[in-house]
Design an enzyme around this catalytic site. Structure first.
Site, PDB file in Angstrom:
ATOM      1  N   CYS A 120       0.780  -1.177  -0.127  1.00  0.00           N
ATOM      2  CA  CYS A 120      -0.075   0.059   0.004  1.00  0.00           C
ATOM      3  C   CYS A 120       0.804   1.231   0.005  1.00  0.00           C
ATOM      4  CB  CYS A 120      -0.908  -0.107   1.348  1.00  0.00           C
ATOM      5  SG  CYS A 120      -2.000   1.258   1.279  1.00  0.00           S
ATOM      6  N   CYS A 142       0.942   4.686   6.898  1.00  0.00           N
ATOM      7  CA  CYS A 142       0.153   4.363   8.208  1.00  0.00           C
ATOM      8  C   CYS A 142       1.214   3.728   9.121  1.00  0.00           C
ATOM      9  CB  CYS A 142      -0.836   3.756   8.174  1.00  0.00           C
ATOM     10  SG  CYS A 142      -2.033   4.156   6.718  1.00  0.00           S
ATOM     11  N   CYS A 146     -19.098  -5.616   4.076  1.00  0.00           N
ATOM     12  CA  CYS A 146     -18.084  -4.345   4.246  1.00  0.00           C
ATOM     13  C   CYS A 146     -16.994  -4.211   3.531  1.00  0.00           C
ATOM     14  CB  CYS A 146     -18.148  -4.250   5.697  1.00  0.00           C
ATOM     15  SG  CYS A 146     -17.121  -2.958   6.434  1.00  0.00           S
ATOM     16  N   CYS A 191     -16.380  -8.676   6.094  1.00  0.00           N
ATOM     17  CA  CYS A 191     -15.659  -7.833   5.572  1.00  0.00           C
ATOM     18  C   CYS A 191     -14.231  -7.811   4.779  1.00  0.00           C
ATOM     19  CB  CYS A 191     -15.094  -7.008   6.785  1.00  0.00           C
ATOM     20  SG  CYS A 191     -16.350  -6.790   8.026  1.00  0.00           S
ATOM     21  N   CYS A 238     -18.567   2.529   8.650  1.00  0.00           N
ATOM     22  CA  CYS A 238     -17.924   1.673   9.552  1.00  0.00           C
ATOM     23  C   CYS A 238     -16.680   2.749   9.931  1.00  0.00           C
ATOM     24  CB  CYS A 238     -17.533   0.405   9.382  1.00  0.00           C
ATOM     25  SG  CYS A 238     -16.367  -0.456  10.350  1.00  0.00           S
ATOM     26  N   CYS A 269       0.565  -0.057  10.117  1.00  0.00           N
ATOM     27  CA  CYS A 269       0.220  -1.151   9.412  1.00  0.00           C
ATOM     28  C   CYS A 269       1.280  -1.967   8.877  1.00  0.00           C
ATOM     29  CB  CYS A 269      -0.619  -0.489   8.370  1.00  0.00           C
ATOM     30  SG  CYS A 269      -1.518  -1.369   7.218  1.00  0.00           S
ATOM     31  N   ARG A 312     -17.720  -2.188  17.864  1.00  0.00           N
ATOM     32  CA  ARG A 312     -16.835  -3.393  17.532  1.00  0.00           C
ATOM     33  C   ARG A 312     -15.736  -3.376  18.288  1.00  0.00           C
ATOM     34  NH1 ARG A 312     -19.150  -5.488  13.126  1.00  0.00           N
ATOM     35  NH2 ARG A 312     -20.647  -4.132  12.355  1.00  0.00           N
TER      36      ARG A 312
HETATM   37  N1  SAM Z   1      -6.621   0.874   3.085  1.00  0.00           N
HETATM   38  C1  SAM Z   1      -8.013   0.912   3.836  1.00  0.00           C
HETATM   39  C2  SAM Z   1      -7.979   2.301   4.525  1.00  0.00           C
HETATM   40  O1  SAM Z   1      -7.402   3.165   4.160  1.00  0.00           O
HETATM   41  O2  SAM Z   1      -8.791   2.349   5.272  1.00  0.00           O
HETATM   42  C3  SAM Z   1      -7.374  -0.070   5.008  1.00  0.00           C
HETATM   43  C4  SAM Z   1      -7.867  -0.955   5.549  1.00  0.00           C
HETATM   44  S1  SAM Z   1      -7.091  -1.034   7.347  1.00  0.00           S
HETATM   45  C5  SAM Z   1      -6.097  -2.332   7.338  1.00  0.00           C
HETATM   46  C6  SAM Z   1      -8.304  -0.955   8.264  1.00  0.00           C
HETATM   47  C7  SAM Z   1      -8.078  -0.323   9.658  1.00  0.00           C
HETATM   48  O3  SAM Z   1      -7.703  -1.618  10.436  1.00  0.00           O
HETATM   49  C8  SAM Z   1      -6.916   0.764   9.795  1.00  0.00           C
HETATM   50  O4  SAM Z   1      -7.761   1.919   9.728  1.00  0.00           O
HETATM   51  C9  SAM Z   1      -6.762   0.633  11.298  1.00  0.00           C
HETATM   52  O5  SAM Z   1      -7.707   1.163  12.198  1.00  0.00           O
HETATM   53  C10 SAM Z   1      -6.791  -0.982  11.611  1.00  0.00           C
HETATM   54  N2  SAM Z   1      -5.682  -1.641  11.473  1.00  0.00           N
HETATM   55  C11 SAM Z   1      -4.688  -1.799  10.693  1.00  0.00           C
HETATM   56  N3  SAM Z   1      -3.615  -2.198  11.199  1.00  0.00           N
HETATM   57  C12 SAM Z   1      -3.623  -2.281  12.444  1.00  0.00           C
HETATM   58  C13 SAM Z   1      -2.910  -2.717  13.404  1.00  0.00           C
HETATM   59  N4  SAM Z   1      -1.689  -3.236  13.363  1.00  0.00           N
HETATM   60  N5  SAM Z   1      -3.539  -2.650  14.756  1.00  0.00           N
HETATM   61  C14 SAM Z   1      -4.581  -2.206  15.094  1.00  0.00           C
HETATM   62  N6  SAM Z   1      -5.334  -1.913  14.299  1.00  0.00           N
HETATM   63  C15 SAM Z   1      -5.017  -1.747  12.754  1.00  0.00           C
HETATM   64 FE1  SF4 Z   2      -2.669   1.199   3.672  1.00  0.00          FE
HETATM   65 FE2  SF4 Z   2      -2.594  -0.252   5.593  1.00  0.00          FE
HETATM   66 FE3  SF4 Z   2      -3.012   2.493   5.776  1.00  0.00          FE
HETATM   67 FE4  SF4 Z   2      -4.742   0.921   4.755  1.00  0.00          FE
HETATM   68  S1  SF4 Z   2      -4.184   1.175   6.796  1.00  0.00           S
HETATM   69  S2  SF4 Z   2      -4.292   2.840   3.984  1.00  0.00           S
HETATM   70  S3  SF4 Z   2      -3.854  -0.792   3.906  1.00  0.00           S
HETATM   71  S4  SF4 Z   2      -1.149   1.563   4.931  1.00  0.00           S
END
Ligand code: SAM
Ligand code: SF4
Ligand code: DTB
Length: 348
Positions: free
Chosen positions: A80, A84, A156, A124, A216, A87, A288
């Site tokens: 990606c 973040c 979702c 989801c 969500c 992530c 959730r």
């Molecule tokens: N690309 C999508 C976006 O921009 O929303 C991303 C899906 S992302 C993986 C979904 C959510 O999972 C993130 O916004 C974050 O809140 C949560 N998430 C991701 N990695 C995480 C982690 N290591 N620990 C806790 N929550 C996490």
């Molecule tokens: Fe990309 Fe992970 Fe950020 Fe979602 S949370 S935008 S998958 S880097």
């Protein structure tokens, strides 16, 4: 309609409330104008009072103590373009998420069917994208949404930013909900993500809402934020009008290779406080209990259910990390004496 329901439910609760410090008027209130100090005061209430307040709201606004089971699947994993810092899927981070091919329609629908058979009523699907890509990948996403809906499940999607037209096409395909988290407070945002702004997140949410798809939207704790940041995140969520129908509260899963890998696990009672405060602020939303349950004891999870969580992610994995297994979750719900939300399942 909701106001009438609140009034009736509060009348039922009069006797109960008389014996507490919480007044009738304070119990279930549907507001979109919470101030930062009000939210912070809730978050910092003595724990027993906070949980009691949240319980009153939860039992009156969401009677029956049903817990929705939602299963997750990563359709497109890793690579990606966003940075973040929590992530594993960001190309800026060094986590190993290799070995997971992009999934096509059939295997995704097989997984949805298996999730339904295991008891989930929401499915989801995640794409590690900064924004939705047009063409074949988007057509496949639409087909997956249609297929999940045909199974009688809520669908979702989480796939980053989208255009008005993409939101409309997802709505036409029957998408129930779009996940797009605010993650942290506006003030802390730049410490966590620099490749997009908090404002862009809000604009995407607006497009999703305008297309008639439910939201969500939640966040993560345990990323080094202050209690004021937590209050500020909850304040923004609760001032959205209408409130997001689903509010995931995640505890950071500190994944190796991310800048946050060494952060200590969040205190479980902080999760209880977040859940309880979210429940009070957004009485009718699904709150959730999301990522990070593996770090929570059975007792801490039950306390979160008591504080107003009415959904969990269900299935052995989240997107790239693990989740408690189905057998232990069934035991957990049975031990807590709560029911999975089977009523939502519609045979197709
Ligand atoms: N690309 C999508 C976006 O921009 O929303 C991303 C899906 S992302 C993986 C979904 C959510 O999972 C993130 O916004 C974050 O809140 C949560 N998430 C991701 N990695 C995480 C982690 N290591 N620990 C806790 N929550 C996490
Ligand atoms: Fe990309 Fe992970 Fe950020 Fe979602 S949370 S935008 S998958 S880097
Ligand atoms: C949400 O708020 N949490 C879920 C879901 N929405 C998409 C994702 C959690 C991901 C946890 C880390 C991982 O497995 O990669």
């Amino acid at each position: 309609m909701k106001d009438l329901r609140v009034k009736l439910l509060n009348i039922d609760l009069m006797t109960l409330l008389d014996s507490t410090k919480i007044t009738n008027a304070e119990a279930v209130v549907l507001r979109h104008n919470w101030s930062l100090s009000e939210v912070k005061d809730l978050l910092e209430k003595p724990l027993m009072d906070l949980v009691w307040h949240a319980q009153i709201v939860h039992r009156s606004a969401n009677p029956g103590y049903k817990v929705q089971l939602a299963s997750l699947l990563s359709v497109k994993t890793g690579g990606c373009e966003e940075d973040c810092s929590y992530c594993s899927q960001s190309m800026y981070n060094g986590s190993d998420v290799s070995g997971q091919p992009n999934l096509s329609i059939e295997p995704v629908l097989e997984r949805a069917k298996a999730a339904k058979e295991a008891g989930a009523d929401r499915f989801c699907m995640g794409w590690a994208w900064r924004e939705i890509r047009e063409g074949q990948p988007f057509e496949a996403m639409l087909a997956m949404v249609r297929g999940v809906r045909e199974l009688g499940m809520e669908a979702c999607v989480t796939a980053g930013m989208l255009t008005e037209n993409q939101a409309e096409r997802l709505a036409e395909a029957g998408l129930t909900s779009y996940n797009h988290n605010l993650d942290t407070s506006p003030e802390n945002y730049e410490n966590i993500i620099t490749t997009r702004t908090f404002q862009e997140r809000l604009e995407t949410l607006e497009r999703v809402r305008s297309a008639g798809i439910t939201l969500c939207c939640g966040g993560i704790i345990g990323m080094g934020e202050s209690v004021v940041d937590r209050a500020s995140l909850l304040k923004v969520l609760s001032t959205l009008d209408p409130h997001p129908e689903s509010v995931p509260i995640n505890a950071l899963v500190a994944v190796e290779g991310t800048p946050l890998e060494d952060l200590p696990a969040v205190d479980p009672l902080e999760m209880v406080r977040m859940v309880a405060t979210a429940r009070i602020l957004m009485p009718y939303s699904r709150v959730r209990l999301s990522a990070g349950r593996e770090q929570l004891s059975r007792e801490a999870q039950i306390l979160c259910l008591q504080a107003g969580a009415d959904s969990i992610f269900y299935g052995d994995s989240l997107l790239t990390t693990s989740n408690p297994d189905v057998v232990s979750d069934k035991e957990l719900l049975a031990q807590a004496g709560v029911q999975a939300n089977w009523d939502h399942i519609v045979d197709s």
